[in-house]
Design a protein around this motif. Structure first.
Motif, PDB file in Angstrom:
ATOM      1  N   UNK A 105       2.995  37.724  -3.456  1.00 18.99           N
ATOM      2  CA  UNK A 105       2.114  36.552  -3.620  1.00 18.99           C
ATOM      3  C   UNK A 105       0.838  36.704  -2.799  1.00 18.99           C
ATOM      4  N   UNK A 106       0.957  37.157  -1.564  1.00 18.86           N
ATOM      5  CA  UNK A 106      -0.223  37.358  -0.712  1.00 18.86           C
ATOM      6  C   UNK A 106      -1.165  38.368  -1.344  1.00 18.86           C
ATOM      7  N   UNK A 107      -0.620  39.466  -1.839  1.00 20.87           N
ATOM      8  CA  UNK A 107      -1.466  40.493  -2.458  1.00 20.87           C
ATOM      9  C   UNK A 107      -2.121  39.990  -3.744  1.00 20.87           C
ATOM     10  N   UNK A 108      -1.416  39.166  -4.516  1.00 23.97           N
ATOM     11  CA  UNK A 108      -2.015  38.581  -5.724  1.00 23.97           C
ATOM     12  C   UNK A 108      -3.158  37.642  -5.353  1.00 23.97           C
ATOM     13  N   UNK A 109      -2.931  36.803  -4.349  1.00 24.29           N
ATOM     14  CA  UNK A 109      -3.982  35.887  -3.910  1.00 24.29           C
ATOM     15  C   UNK A 109      -5.184  36.657  -3.359  1.00 24.29           C
ATOM     16  N   UNK A 110      -4.939  37.750  -2.671  1.00 27.41           N
ATOM     17  CA  UNK A 110      -6.031  38.577  -2.157  1.00 27.41           C
ATOM     18  C   UNK A 110      -6.853  39.170  -3.286  1.00 27.41           C
ATOM     19  N   UNK A 111      -6.170  39.627  -4.332  1.00 31.12           N
ATOM     20  CA  UNK A 111      -6.882  40.180  -5.490  1.00 31.12           C
ATOM     21  C   UNK A 111      -7.727  39.100  -6.165  1.00 31.12           C
ATOM     22  N   UNK A 112      -7.172  37.891  -6.287  1.00 28.35           N
ATOM     23  CA  UNK A 112      -7.936  36.790  -6.867  1.00 28.35           C
ATOM     24  C   UNK A 112      -9.134  36.433  -5.989  1.00 28.35           C
ATOM     25  N   UNK A 113      -8.935  36.444  -4.688  1.00 28.85           N
ATOM     26  CA  UNK A 113     -10.022  36.140  -3.758  1.00 28.85           C
ATOM     27  C   UNK A 113     -11.113  37.205  -3.834  1.00 28.85           C
ATOM     28  N   UNK A 114     -10.718  38.459  -3.935  1.00 23.34           N
ATOM     29  CA  UNK A 114     -11.698  39.537  -4.072  1.00 23.34           C
ATOM     30  C   UNK A 114     -12.521  39.351  -5.345  1.00 23.34           C
ATOM     31  N   UNK A 115     -11.845  39.031  -6.436  1.00 24.33           N
ATOM     32  CA  UNK A 115     -12.535  38.803  -7.708  1.00 24.33           C
ATOM     33  C   UNK A 115     -13.507  37.624  -7.587  1.00 24.33           C
ATOM     34  N   UNK A 116     -13.085  36.561  -6.915  1.00 27.49           N
ATOM     35  CA  UNK A 116     -13.945  35.385  -6.729  1.00 27.49           C
ATOM     36  C   UNK A 116     -15.175  35.733  -5.885  1.00 27.49           C
ATOM     37  N   UNK A 117     -15.006  36.617  -4.903  1.00 29.58           N
ATOM     38  CA  UNK A 117     -16.150  37.022  -4.069  1.00 29.58           C
ATOM     39  C   UNK A 117     -17.166  37.818  -4.883  1.00 29.58           C
ATOM     40  N   UNK A 118     -16.688  38.703  -5.754  1.00 30.07           N
ATOM     41  CA  UNK A 118     -17.611  39.465  -6.603  1.00 30.07           C
ATOM     42  C   UNK A 118     -18.330  38.531  -7.579  1.00 30.07           C
ATOM     43  N   UNK A 119     -17.609  37.539  -8.077  1.00 29.02           N
ATOM     44  CA  UNK A 119     -18.230  36.561  -8.971  1.00 29.02           C
ATOM     45  C   UNK A 119     -19.281  35.747  -8.203  1.00 29.02           C
ATOM     46  N   UNK A 120     -18.963  35.374  -6.973  1.00 24.04           N
ATOM     47  CA  UNK A 120     -19.915  34.649  -6.126  1.00 24.04           C
ATOM     48  C   UNK A 120     -21.174  35.476  -5.920  1.00 24.04           C
ATOM     49  N   UNK A 175     -15.894  45.931  -0.070  1.00 24.53           N
ATOM     50  CA  UNK A 175     -17.263  46.434  -0.119  1.00 24.53           C
ATOM     51  C   UNK A 175     -17.961  45.795  -1.315  1.00 24.53           C
ATOM     52  N   UNK A 176     -18.760  44.775  -1.017  1.00 27.53           N
ATOM     53  CA  UNK A 176     -19.428  44.034  -2.085  1.00 27.53           C
ATOM     54  C   UNK A 176     -20.553  44.831  -2.745  1.00 27.53           C
ATOM     55  N   UNK A 177     -20.988  45.906  -2.117  1.00 25.67           N
ATOM     56  CA  UNK A 177     -22.117  46.675  -2.654  1.00 25.67           C
ATOM     57  C   UNK A 177     -21.708  48.055  -3.159  1.00 25.67           C
ATOM     58  N   UNK A 220     -22.650  53.182  -6.214  1.00 27.24           N
ATOM     59  CA  UNK A 220     -22.174  54.131  -7.215  1.00 27.24           C
ATOM     60  C   UNK A 220     -23.161  54.246  -8.371  1.00 27.24           C
ATOM     61  N   UNK A 221     -23.744  53.125  -8.774  1.00 31.31           N
ATOM     62  CA  UNK A 221     -24.736  53.156  -9.862  1.00 31.31           C
ATOM     63  C   UNK A 221     -25.970  53.951  -9.429  1.00 31.31           C
ATOM     64  N   UNK A 222     -26.421  53.758  -8.188  1.00 25.56           N
ATOM     65  CA  UNK A 222     -27.575  54.512  -7.687  1.00 25.56           C
ATOM     66  C   UNK A 222     -27.273  55.996  -7.606  1.00 25.56           C
ATOM     67  N   UNK A 223     -26.067  56.337  -7.144  1.00 24.23           N
ATOM     68  CA  UNK A 223     -25.688  57.741  -7.048  1.00 24.23           C
ATOM     69  C   UNK A 223     -25.624  58.382  -8.438  1.00 24.23           C
ATOM     70  N   UNK A 224     -25.084  57.668  -9.407  1.00 30.35           N
ATOM     71  CA  UNK A 224     -25.012  58.170 -10.772  1.00 30.35           C
ATOM     72  C   UNK A 224     -26.412  58.334 -11.357  1.00 30.35           C
ATOM     73  N   UNK A 225     -27.267  57.363 -11.134  1.00 29.75           N
ATOM     74  CA  UNK A 225     -28.645  57.448 -11.639  1.00 29.75           C
ATOM     75  C   UNK A 225     -29.365  58.645 -11.031  1.00 29.75           C
ATOM     76  N   UNK A 226     -29.172  58.868  -9.742  1.00 38.00           N
ATOM     77  CA  UNK A 226     -29.818  60.004  -9.074  1.00 38.00           C
ATOM     78  C   UNK A 226     -29.290  61.323  -9.633  1.00 38.00           C
ATOM     79  N   UNK A 227     -27.983  61.401  -9.865  1.00 36.10           N
ATOM     80  CA  UNK A 227     -27.389  62.616 -10.441  1.00 36.10           C
ATOM     81  C   UNK A 227     -27.963  62.882 -11.832  1.00 36.10           C
TER      82      UNK A 227
END
Length: 175
Positions: free
Chosen positions: A77-92, A146-148, A153-160
């Motif tokens: 349950x804790x790990x599920x709530x953490x995953x939901x919280x992580x998703x909410x932070x990215x949405x924020x 890591x919110x960024x 990764x997108x910048x690294x891919x673009x540079x490559x």
């Protein structure tokens, strides 16, 4: 009130003398008498057999197993709530990015000389995490989000891709 007192006297008269008899004086019906009572339609109420007494070790073992299962489900349950919280932070963060873009456009039309500030600041963010060691014990800790990471990764891919494109152009020019 009189009925209640009469009921109490009745119970005292019938039940208390029964409880005062010594246990050795109580008659136990013989099997033959039980059969006769059953055939006459008189079935005596028998007390249910007592459940076997469980040993303290068995009780402790059962409680430990039950507690272990509850602990495992709480970890999930804790790990599920953490995953939901992580998703909410990215949405924020995504919402804040959209609002920031609109805020900057709005400020640019109102006061072009004013400093344009970001609508949101980001710091290191952690969420709880539970994992189980190979020995079976649980570890409750936190992990960084890591919110960024996606932007890097997108910048690294673009540079490559830009680097590959330059090499292909340079090879085409040499021929």
């Amino acid at each position: 009130m009189k009925e209640l007192q009469a009921g109490i006297r009745f119970v005292q008269a019938k039940c208390i003398p029964l409880n005062r008899r010594p246990a050795s004086n109580k008659k136990r019906p013989k099997p033959a008498e039980c059969d006769r009572a059953k055939s006459k339609g008189k079935v005596e109420q028998q007390k249910p057999a007592l459940s076997p007494i469980r040993s303290p070790l068995k009780v402790l073992r059962e409680r430990t197993i039950e507690g272990w299962k509850r602990l495992e489900s709480q970890a999930v349950r804790i790990n599920q709530l953490s995953a939901e919280l992580e998703e909410a932070m990215f949405e924020f963060k995504a919402i804040a990015c959209d609002v920031n873009r609109d805020w900057r456009a709005f400020q640019a039309t109102q006061e072009p000389t004013s400093a344009i500030a970001d609508i949101c600041e980001y710091q290191v963010v952690n969420v709880p995490n539970v994992y189980q060691k190979p020995s079976g014990s649980f570890i409750l800790n936190s992990r960084s989000i890591d919110l960024f990471q996606a932007e890097r990764e997108a910048q690294a891919l673009a540079q490559t891709l830009r680097h590959r494109t330059k090499r292909k152009r340079n090879k085409g020019e040499r021929r």
